[in-house]
Design a protein around this motif. Structure first.
Motif, PDB file in Angstrom:
ATOM      1  N   ASP A 274      11.870  -2.942  -1.663  1.00  0.00           N
ATOM      2  CA  ASP A 274      12.185  -1.866  -0.593  1.00  0.00           C
ATOM      3  C   ASP A 274      12.145  -0.618  -1.347  1.00  0.00           C
ATOM      4  N   ASN A 275      11.761  -0.548  -2.564  1.00  0.00           N
ATOM      5  CA  ASN A 275      11.364   0.911  -3.127  1.00  0.00           C
ATOM      6  C   ASN A 275       9.832   0.945  -3.489  1.00  0.00           C
ATOM      7  N   PHE A 276       9.021   0.155  -3.128  1.00  0.00           N
ATOM      8  CA  PHE A 276       7.701  -0.131  -3.722  1.00  0.00           C
ATOM      9  C   PHE A 276       6.991   1.585  -3.296  1.00  0.00           C
ATOM     10  N   LEU A 277       7.152   1.934  -1.843  1.00  0.00           N
ATOM     11  CA  LEU A 277       6.655   3.086  -1.584  1.00  0.00           C
ATOM     12  C   LEU A 277       7.132   4.385  -2.414  1.00  0.00           C
ATOM     13  N   PHE A 278       8.751   4.474  -2.208  1.00  0.00           N
ATOM     14  CA  PHE A 278       9.344   5.515  -2.814  1.00  0.00           C
ATOM     15  C   PHE A 278       8.982   5.831  -4.306  1.00  0.00           C
ATOM     16  N   SER A 279       9.106   4.536  -5.099  1.00  0.00           N
ATOM     17  CA  SER A 279       8.645   4.772  -6.368  1.00  0.00           C
ATOM     18  C   SER A 279       7.307   5.211  -6.569  1.00  0.00           C
ATOM     19  N   ILE A 280       6.460   4.954  -5.915  1.00  0.00           N
ATOM     20  CA  ILE A 280       5.015   5.385  -6.174  1.00  0.00           C
ATOM     21  C   ILE A 280       4.569   6.923  -5.924  1.00  0.00           C
ATOM     22  N   VAL A 281       5.545   7.167  -4.755  1.00  0.00           N
ATOM     23  CA  VAL A 281       5.522   8.544  -4.207  1.00  0.00           C
ATOM     24  C   VAL A 281       6.366   9.469  -5.654  1.00  0.00           C
ATOM     25  N   ASP A 282       7.442   9.002  -5.904  1.00  0.00           N
ATOM     26  CA  ASP A 282       7.974   9.577  -6.968  1.00  0.00           C
ATOM     27  C   ASP A 282       7.152   9.984  -8.155  1.00  0.00           C
ATOM     28  N   THR A 283       6.430   9.110  -8.575  1.00  0.00           N
ATOM     29  CA  THR A 283       5.557   8.871  -9.809  1.00  0.00           C
ATOM     30  C   THR A 283       4.639   9.965  -9.495  1.00  0.00           C
ATOM     31  N   TYR A 284       4.011  10.217  -8.405  1.00  0.00           N
ATOM     32  CA  TYR A 284       2.683  11.086  -8.367  1.00  0.00           C
ATOM     33  C   TYR A 284       3.065  12.360  -7.398  1.00  0.00           C
ATOM     34  N   LEU A 285       4.237  12.290  -6.835  1.00  0.00           N
ATOM     35  CA  LEU A 285       4.878  13.693  -5.900  1.00  0.00           C
ATOM     36  C   LEU A 285       6.005  14.158  -6.364  1.00  0.00           C
TER      37      LEU A 285
END
Length: 478
Positions: A274-285
């Motif tokens: 569920d958080n796959f996209l949100f986590s990578i966005v949090d890491t890089y943006l």
């Protein structure tokens, strides 16, 4: 006895160019939703780090389909998309069966997306305010807005979709650039496309979810009567949609693998889907980027819903010319030049199905979205398969169609590719729905039953090829 087009049926008009049509069909594919939902499933339960290859396969198969589809466009003057193409190539009865199946597929996908929208909005609002409101309240509120926009002229919808689509594509491009500029977790590489990785797991799962991400691209032909120059605009829009969607998904999925790293991406996709996209966005943006994506996921689903609504309304409009569909569905609004009765009917259908789901206490994601989305996927792949068969047969029977690649080879390869894809979808269907084998088999049978019933209904019209051509000529002249 034959039945001519209903006298109440007007003609939809518009001035949609290639860009407007592309925006609507790409919006139906909901790119950001696919990256946040389909991609982690492809990685976690498919072939792992080789998952991006699924988009290569899907894009290739659908591009082959598009070649036959667009080369048949000059011969099909009716805005009925699959229905009109199959009727032209295989006959009136299977054409009507195709129309029924298209209505089922798009409606299932649309109602499933209402469940998805309700779940997302409910969770977001609860996170911000700690107030938990049932998912169906948000779904019905969204439905009301969709009903309003669908009732109006198509160009209003295209503008709304354009804004939403540009925003969601924009944030993904920023994320892609951030991963490229930082080099990802362990440097940029092409290991995802190495045979050892591409074949490291069930590639069929990756292809299945990749195909699902393209749903809606073929609806370019539905907007024929509202296009500025359909014989030029529709082929361009179709090719751009296929190549654009495919390239966007492929590059973004590949970079997401690199962003997490080849050694940890599969674990992340399996254990925190569920958080796959949100986590990578949090890491890089950062947190700001994550907040923006949470908002854009909502606009992405909304854009998808509006695009699907417009498609279903126009399918009903095209089929209203026959006795088994109410002629009122073919009426055009005097001011908005929209299929307003058909639009209202589609809104009412979605309302009834959503209310039924709410009354039954179904879970919006695991039961409403997954189940209806699975049925829609089978229906859409089956529709494209039948349409490719119709194109191949039509070209063989038409003396002027003599181009080997466009009229013979590509349609034949599309049939083979789509049949293979349909097998993959059916084999992995239980995974999509999450139900037991018996229930999954029953659900998977529904699209084929609807096609059979529609074909039987169409056969009662006893419409010959000459009469069908006369109807299509009447439609194009109105």
């Amino acid at each position: 006895m034959t039945h001519p087009p209903s006298p109440t049926a007007g003609r939809l008009t518009g001035n949609l160019g290639t860009t407007s049509i592309v925006l609507m069909v790409v919006a139906a594919a909901a790119p950001l939703t696919v990256l946040g939902g389909n991609v982690p499933l492809m990685i976690g339960f498919g072939n792992g780090t080789g998952a991006p290859i699924g988009f290569v396969v899907a894009t290739t198969v659908l591009l082959l389909f598009a070649i036959g589809f667009v080369n048949m466009t000059p011969f099909v003057r009716e805005a009925g998309a699959f229905y009109a193409y199959v009727a032209k190539g295989l006959g009136f009865a299977p054409g009507i069966g195709t129309g029924f199946l298209a209505l089922l597929s798009y409606t299932c996908m649309q109602v499933g997306m209402y469940g998805y929208m309700g779940a997302v909005l409910s969770n977001v609002v609860a996170d911000v305010t700690s107030v938990q409101i049932p998912w169906w309240v948000y779904a019905l509120a969204t439905l009301a807005v969709i009903a309003f926009l669908g009732y109006r002229h198509i160009e209003l919808s295209s503008k709304v979709l354009g804004i939403a689509l540009i925003a969601e594509v924009g944030i993904v491009v920023v994320l892609d650039l951030a991963i490229v500029l930082t080099g990802g977790e362990s440097g940029l590489n092409l290991q995802s496309f190495a045979p050892s990785n591409a074949l490291s797991g069930p590639i069929g799962v990756a292809v299945l979810f990749a195909l699902t991400g393209f749903i809606g691209f073929e609806s370019t032909a539905v907007f024929r009567n509202e296009a500025r120059d359909p014989d030029r605009t529709l082929p361009r829009a179709t090719y751009i949609a296929v190549l654009g969607i495919g390239s966007f998904y492929l590059v973004s999925a590949w970079l997401m693998v690199l962003g997490y790293g080849m050694d940890s991406v599969v674990d992340k996709a399996q254990n925190d889907t569920d958080n796959f996209l949100f986590s990578i966005v949090d890491t890089y943006l950062g947190t700001v980027g994550r907040d923006i994506v949470q908002v854009l996921i909502i606009t992405s689903i909304f854009a998808c819903l509006l695009a699907l609504h417009n498609v279903v309304a126009r399918y009903q409009f095209a089929l209203s010319r026959y006795t088994f569909m109410p002629s009122a569905l073919g009426r055009v609004h005097d001011v908005h030049r929209s299929p307003h009765i058909s639009s209202l009917t589609q809104s009412a259908t979605a309302l009834v199905l959503t209310v039924i789901a709410a009354l039954l206490g179904l879970q919006p994601l695991t039961q409403v979205f997954a189940t209806l989305g699975g049925i829609a996927t089978i229906g859409m792949v089956a529709l494209m398969t039948v349409t490719s068969i119709a194109a191949f047969r039509f070209f063989r029977a038409t003396p002027s169609c003599t181009k080997p690649w466009q009229h013979r080879i590509a349609p034949a390869l599309a049939v083979l590719g789509l049949l293979g894809s349909l097998v993959l979808v059916l084999v992995n269907f239980q995974l999509v729905t999450g139900f037991g084998l018996t229930v999954a088999v029953i659900l998977a049978t529904i699209p084929f039953l609807v096609f059979a019933v529609g074909t039987a209904v169409g056969a009662k019209e006893h419409r010959s090829a000459a009469e069908l051509d006369a109807d299509l000529s009447t439609e194009s002249a109105q």
